[in-house]
Design an enzyme around this catalytic site. Structure first.
Site, PDB file in Angstrom:
ATOM      1  N   THR A 146       2.912  -6.891  19.541  1.00 16.58           N
ATOM      2  CA  THR A 146       4.356  -6.919  19.859  1.00 16.58           C
ATOM      3  C   THR A 146       4.691  -6.123  21.124  1.00 16.58           C
ATOM      4  O   THR A 146       5.864  -5.926  21.431  1.00 16.58           O
ATOM      5  CB  THR A 146       5.182  -6.338  18.685  1.00 16.58           C
ATOM      6  OG1 THR A 146       4.776  -4.975  18.467  1.00 16.58           O
ATOM      7  CG2 THR A 146       4.997  -7.135  17.409  1.00 16.58           C
ATOM      8  N   GLU A 198      12.405  -3.202  11.166  1.00 15.64           N
ATOM      9  CA  GLU A 198      12.160  -3.575  12.567  1.00 15.64           C
ATOM     10  C   GLU A 198      13.422  -3.404  13.414  1.00 15.64           C
ATOM     11  O   GLU A 198      13.350  -3.085  14.597  1.00 15.64           O
ATOM     12  CB  GLU A 198      11.648  -5.013  12.636  1.00 15.64           C
ATOM     13  CG  GLU A 198      10.237  -5.112  12.084  1.00 15.64           C
ATOM     14  CD  GLU A 198       9.689  -6.528  12.041  1.00 15.64           C
ATOM     15  OE1 GLU A 198       8.472  -6.696  12.166  1.00 15.64           O
ATOM     16  OE2 GLU A 198      10.494  -7.472  11.856  1.00 15.64           O
ATOM     17  N   THR A 252       3.665   0.728  16.457  1.00 15.42           N
ATOM     18  CA  THR A 252       3.565  -0.687  16.071  1.00 15.42           C
ATOM     19  C   THR A 252       2.884  -0.823  14.724  1.00 15.42           C
ATOM     20  O   THR A 252       2.056   0.014  14.345  1.00 15.42           O
ATOM     21  CB  THR A 252       2.819  -1.534  17.125  1.00 15.42           C
ATOM     22  OG1 THR A 252       2.836  -2.890  16.673  1.00 15.42           O
ATOM     23  CG2 THR A 252       1.387  -1.092  17.343  1.00 15.42           C
ATOM     24  N   TYR A 253       3.278  -1.847  14.000  1.00 17.10           N
ATOM     25  CA  TYR A 253       2.640  -2.166  12.717  1.00 17.10           C
ATOM     26  C   TYR A 253       1.995  -3.562  12.838  1.00 17.10           C
ATOM     27  O   TYR A 253       1.608  -4.157  11.864  1.00 17.10           O
ATOM     28  CB  TYR A 253       3.683  -2.135  11.593  1.00 17.10           C
ATOM     29  CG  TYR A 253       4.489  -0.836  11.599  1.00 17.10           C
ATOM     30  CD1 TYR A 253       4.019   0.286  10.927  1.00 17.10           C
ATOM     31  CD2 TYR A 253       5.685  -0.742  12.314  1.00 17.10           C
ATOM     32  CE1 TYR A 253       4.731   1.480  10.948  1.00 17.10           C
ATOM     33  CE2 TYR A 253       6.402   0.448  12.343  1.00 17.10           C
ATOM     34  CZ  TYR A 253       5.927   1.557  11.667  1.00 17.10           C
ATOM     35  OH  TYR A 253       6.633   2.734  11.710  1.00 17.10           O
ATOM     36  N   THR A 256       3.384  -6.336  13.280  1.00 15.80           N
ATOM     37  CA  THR A 256       4.109  -7.367  12.529  1.00 15.80           C
ATOM     38  C   THR A 256       5.344  -7.784  13.317  1.00 15.80           C
ATOM     39  O   THR A 256       5.829  -7.044  14.167  1.00 15.80           O
ATOM     40  CB  THR A 256       4.619  -6.827  11.180  1.00 15.80           C
ATOM     41  OG1 THR A 256       5.508  -5.730  11.441  1.00 15.80           O
ATOM     42  CG2 THR A 256       3.497  -6.360  10.286  1.00 15.80           C
ATOM     43  N   CYS A 310      31.165  10.034  18.369  1.00  6.72           N
ATOM     44  CA  CYS A 310      30.274   9.941  17.209  1.00  6.72           C
ATOM     45  C   CYS A 310      30.662  11.007  16.172  1.00  6.72           C
ATOM     46  O   CYS A 310      30.127  12.114  16.160  1.00  6.72           O
ATOM     47  CB  CYS A 310      28.813  10.102  17.649  1.00  6.72           C
ATOM     48  SG  CYS A 310      27.671   9.814  16.289  1.00  6.72           S
TER      49      CYS A 310
END
Ligand code: LEU
Length: 413
Positions: free
Chosen positions: A318, A384, A306-307, A309, A68
């Protein structure tokens, strides 16, 4: 954070990435960004037992395992800034024995943490490491291994201009899968939401899964997972070998925890015997209390973030999907949750997503030889996809720490 080109580039998930790396990528997840920054600060600049330049050198060693470049360069600059001797950057052989002794721990923790046992711990304690220093070093390594996955998976690495991408069959060559997986990959968010709804209802009806069912479904998934691997096209990133001098043994990589038909040399870690809440956290509180709470906060925030959605849909529970990603990651590292029915994972994660998750978690450096797969997580918002990468980072970090802390615990309890 290291200076990166201010260009906007597209990562493996098609995410646009600006020049300020992690902060930019996490801008839409401020709650998590705060926990992340607090821990990062404490590990690298807080009052832990290790001197500042050693911390940075350990971070470099860890980031080298996954090639990386973004993190290696960032940490090299920070190492010099806190007065680290320039010649150590010429290679591990120029660094003090104390750091050289850490090399094998870095290898094991990065690629096969389940093989890091109490004998490794004892060996280090007999050399020049104290328990708290070793714990500090392990936390830095685990954080930077997992962060490498995030940096490469979100495309921050590619945006920094050093990575090369090659056309390859790697991602595209693997579109087949069970009919259920195909339906999910073609239907995207709509099918996923439908399945999450069904599972949420089923979960509230039967919240208790028998141990036998957990064990069987876990073993089945573990075997399937071992079969999800890079096709025979050998992927050798251009960058391969770039960091041989700082972290030798480039060939040492992740191997499947247990392959079909092979005996498992190391037993599965059961969450009831070694969970973060009951075991990891309390041991860490004793050995390196400054970070135990910060890590706990970060894990909790990531796990429950979480939202409500999913793509264009709102008011969605979700949890089944997020938990599926988390537990799939733990399965890759041989950790089994005793209250989970692993057959859910096949309903929620299509084959290409599993392939991506396995690659980005276990050998993210291989992503630099693949083309971005823009059909992954079809219908998801950009934020997301980043959210999924947060889950990868945290689940991988927790898995690595659980294995390491179990071995530390054997020596101190
Ligand atoms: C990863 C995503 C499906 C998460 C989702 N947006 C949520 O709010 O929980």
């Amino acid at each position: 954070m290291a200076a990166t080109t201010p260009l906007v580039a597209m990562g493996h998930l098609g995410l646009a990435c600006g020049g300020d790396g992690v902060g930019h990528m996490l801008a839409e997840h401020p709650l998590y960004l705060e926990c992340f920054s607090r821990l990062q600060y404490e590990l690298l600049s807080g009052d832990g037992p290790l001197p500042l330049h050693l911390r940075r050198y350990i971070a470099i060693m860890a980031a080298c395992r996954h090639e990386c470049t973004y993190l290696v360069e960032e940490q090299k600059a920070a190492f010099l800034e806190v007065g680290g001797p320039e010649e150590w950057l010429e290679g591990l052989e120029y660094a003090p024995k104390k750091l050289r002794d850490l090399h094998s721990t870095n290898l094991l923790l990065a690629h096969r943490p389940w093989m890091f046992d109490h004998q490794h711990v004892q060996k280090l304690l007999k050399s020049s490491w104290s328990a708290s220093e070793l714990t500090h070093a392990i936390c830095i390594m685990a954080q930077f291994h997992a962060l490498s996955s995030f940096i490469i998976g979100t495309g921050i690495e590619a945006a920094s201009g050093d990575a090369t991408t090659h056309p390859s069959l790697y991602v595209q060559g693997c579109t087949s899968g069970s009919p259920s997986s195909q339906e999910l990959s073609e239907g995207g968010v709509d099918i996923l939401v439908e399945r999450m709804r069904t599972l949420s209802v089923a979960h509230s009806d039967f919240s208790c899964v028998s141990e036998e069912r957990t064990r069987m479904s876990f073993e089945k998934l573990k075997k399937q997972t071992a079969n999800i691997s890079t096709p025979d096209v050998e992927c050798v990133p251009d960058s391969q070998g770039r960091y041989e001098h700082l972290s030798p043994d480039r060939d040492y990589m992740y191997t499947d925890f247990s392959k079909r038909g092979e005996k498992t040399a190391v037993p599965t870690l059961k969450s009831q015997d070694c969970s973060w809440e009951d075991h990891g956290f309390s041991l860490l509180s004793e050995l390196y209390s400054q970070v135990a709470d910060l890590l706990d906060d970060k894990f909790k925030t990531a796990y429950s973030l979480t939202y409500f959605t999913c793509g264009h849909e709102t008011h969605i529970d979700t949890f089944p999907f997020r938990r599926g990603v988390w537990n799939y990651l733990h399965c890759l590292y041989g950790i089994r949750h005793d209250d989970y029915d692993y057959s859910q994972i096949n309903q929620l994660l299509e084959r290409n997503l599993k392939l991506f998750l396995k690659t980005v978690a276990c050998y993210p450096e291989k992503l630099s030889c693949t083309e971005p797969n823009l059909s992954l997580m079809k219908g998801f918002q950009q934020s997301e996809k980043v959210h999924v990468m947060i889950l990868v980072l945290e689940a991988r970090l927790q898995a690595e720490l659980l294995h390491a802390l179990r071995s530390l615990g054997h020596c101190f309890m």
